[in-house]
Design a protein around this motif. Structure first.
Motif, short mmCIF file in Angstrom:
data_model
loop_
_atom_site.label_atom_id
_atom_site.label_comp_id
_atom_site.label_asym_id
_atom_site.label_seq_id
_atom_site.Cartn_x
_atom_site.Cartn_y
_atom_site.Cartn_z
N ALA A 129 0.85 -1.23 -0.05
CA ALA A 129 0.07 0.16 0.05
C ALA A 129 0.77 1.09 0.06
O ALA A 129 0.63 2.09 -1.13
N ASN A 133 0.81 4.16 -3.03
CA ASN A 133 0.62 5.43 -2.75
C ASN A 133 1.55 6.38 -3.02
O ASN A 133 1.30 7.33 -3.55
N VAL A 139 -5.80 4.06 -6.20
CA VAL A 139 -6.54 3.38 -4.79
C VAL A 139 -7.40 2.39 -5.23
O VAL A 139 -7.38 1.18 -4.49
N TRP A 475 -6.77 4.86 3.21
CA TRP A 475 -7.69 4.40 2.20
C TRP A 475 -9.08 4.27 2.58
O TRP A 475 -9.40 4.00 3.67
N ASP A 479 -13.71 3.54 -1.52
CA ASP A 479 -12.94 2.89 -2.63
C ASP A 479 -12.54 1.59 -2.60
O ASP A 479 -12.20 1.01 -3.55
#
Length: 515
Positions: A129, A133, A139, A475, A479
């Motif tokens: 993750a 990012n 995402v 997050w 999403d």
């Protein structure tokens, strides 16, 4: 009231109690005793409970459950997946969507090493993750890739669910393991193709890694791929074929042949390994035309080979009939322990933690197996499954129509329930109908596994979303849901393909064990 009607009330009360939040195992035992005493007498129901619990405790295949769980927890602690993910990420640094490929590749390997969905999604979220990012990845697509890849642990052997499902369906676990390999790889390829197509249409969804994060390479990753992957694989395959033919011609198929073949395999593989190592060192020293094999490939092998060998020996020995699932699981657990020690990740506190986690998960599953076995026996004794079977058969439905009805039912139940009550309570109820319709139970078992994998990606109850949200709090849950639903559609496409083309499931078991 007829016994069949009592069975209907029993199922309704059971579903209501589980939805409300009562502990599943104790609820099943209590309802089995109460409705069994009502339907056919207290004395008989106590005898039935004793018999069913005793049968479960004597089921040798279920001994593989804690061993595979222990193996998975140790593999998680060894930290091999982080090294493998990093190496794949660096190898594909100049490729669009490289992190999606890395996540799905590592998740497929990790699924074979653990079979625990929660652990897979959590580790993948922690590993990928932050890098996604930082690299500007989308995402939604990133969350969908991580959750979909993590759920492969339900399907790809050695899946805990398949170990439990084998005795329920009265199908050898080895058949289910062999049957699940091709569908698992197919789904991983579908996920990867979808992510790469999306990145091809919209490069902003998965841009290449920034220049400062790219490794030093020779400038030709394709040639490095040939030198580091294609040539070694070709040499090992050729050596395997030559040794097999030589040993068979020399000694036939006896025990002496197997021992000699094993020794020759080890000698041939060691010779190839040393030759390749020297060749790569020569390339590193002389660099003809500027070409050499970069250190990325060393990291790749150090991350891939140990878990691949472990899973290959444990799963391969089971599929080839050299060991029972329990024996193969024991070898896998021992090998995972050695790997964890070799990588210096084992401490007394971590070992104790692994044992306690194994105990907690094993007791949860095995006690539920015994409770649901008793509940199902009471339900069958009341005669409700037979009545349901006869009622459905009276509609003169085809095999595919019956399967569609059953799959829709399991998909809907997969939203509020985990796989354990569905496999242990709902599936046994359906077995008489499946037998009457002459539906292959190995095929059906894999359909159920893929279906339940889909349920892990279905909002609003999908647990994968909460596992991922727990480790990536930045997050948004919306999403994550939108990303998961994209891959849920791909999962449904895979389920439809397996329903339409049963040989996707049945080819490999037929090839290994015969029709």
């Amino acid at each position: 009231m007829s016994p069949e009607a009592i069975g209907f009330i029993m199922i309704a009360v059971m579903l209501f109690a589980i939805f409300v939040g009562f502990p599943i195992s104790f609820t099943l035992i209590f309802l089995g005793l109460v409705f069994g005493a009502w339907g056919f007498g207290p004395k008989l129901v106590v005898y039935l409970m004793t018999l069913q619990f005793n049968n479960v405790m004597l089921e040798q295949t279920l001994a593989a459950v804690p061993l595979f769980i222990f193996m998975g927890i140790l593999m998680e602690q060894a930290g091999l997946m982080e090294r493998l993910f990093r190496s794949v990420q660096l190898m594909l640094a100049r490729t669009r969507g490289a992190l999606y490929i890395a996540v799905l590749f590592v998740s497929t390997i990790f699924a074979a090493a653990t079979g625990i969905v929660g652990a897979s999604v959590t580790i993948l979220g922690i590993m990928a993750a932050k890098t996604m990012n930082r690299s500007g990845y989308d995402v939604k697509l990133a969350a969908g890739t991580i959750t979909a890849g993590g759920t492969l642990g339900i399907l790809i052997p050695p899946s805990i669910m398949l170990v439990v499902m084998g005795p329920v369906l009265e199908v050898p676990v080895t058949d289910l393991f062999a049957a699940a390999i091709v569908p698992g790889i197919m789904l991983a390829c579908l996920y990867t193709a979808y992510a790469l197509i999306r990145c091809g249409l919209n490069p902003s969804l998965g841009p290449p890694l920034p220049e400062d994060e790219r490794p030093e390479t020779s400038g030709s990753m394709w040639l490095e791929f040939v030198a580091a992957i294609v040539v070694p694989v070709a040499l090992f395959v050729a050596a395997t074929f030559v040794v097999q033919q030589f040993a068979a011609a020399l000694l036939g198929q006896g025990l002496l042949h197997r021992l000699l073949a094993l020794g020759l395999y080890l000698l041939a593989y060691a010779a190839i390994f040393l030759a390749l190592r020297q060749a790569h060192r020569w390339l590193e020293t002389h660099r003809p035309l500027g070409f050499y094999v970069s250190e990325v490939w060393t990291e790749f092998y150090l991350g891939l080979v140990p878990p691949a060998l472990l899973v290959g020996f444990a799963l391969g020995s089971i599929l080839l009939g050299w060991a029972t699932p329990t024996e193969g699981a024991a070898c896998g657990a021992f090998g995972a322990l050695l790997l964890t020690l070799a990588y210096r990740k084992m401490t007394p506190s971590k070992f104790q933690e692994a044992l306690i986690k194994t105990l907690e998960i094993s007791v949860l599953i095995l006690f539920l197996v015994a409770a649901s076995n008793f509940f199902g026996a009471v339900f069958s004794r009341l005669g409700t499954p037979t009545m349901l079977t006869n009622a459905l058969l009276s509609f003169e439905l085809s095999q595919i129509e019956v399967l569609i009805i059953v799959m829709v039912l399991i998909f809907l139940l997969g939203w509020p329930l985990e796989w354990v009550p569905i496999v242990l309570i709902i599936v046994p109820i359906l077995i008489p109908l499946l037998d009457k319709m002459e539906i292959n139970l190995t095929w059906f078992g894999i359909l159920v596994a893929v279906n339940l994998q889909t349920a892990w990606l279905s909002p609003p109850v999908a647990l994968s979303a909460y596992f991922l949200k727990g480790v990536v709090p930045e997050w948004d849950l919306k999403d994550i849901y939108l990303g998961m639903m994209q891959f849920m559609v791909i999962q449904l496409i895979g389920l439809i393909l397996i329903m339409l083309f049963p040989q996707i499931v049945l080819w490999l078991p037929g090839y290994i064990y015969g029709p």
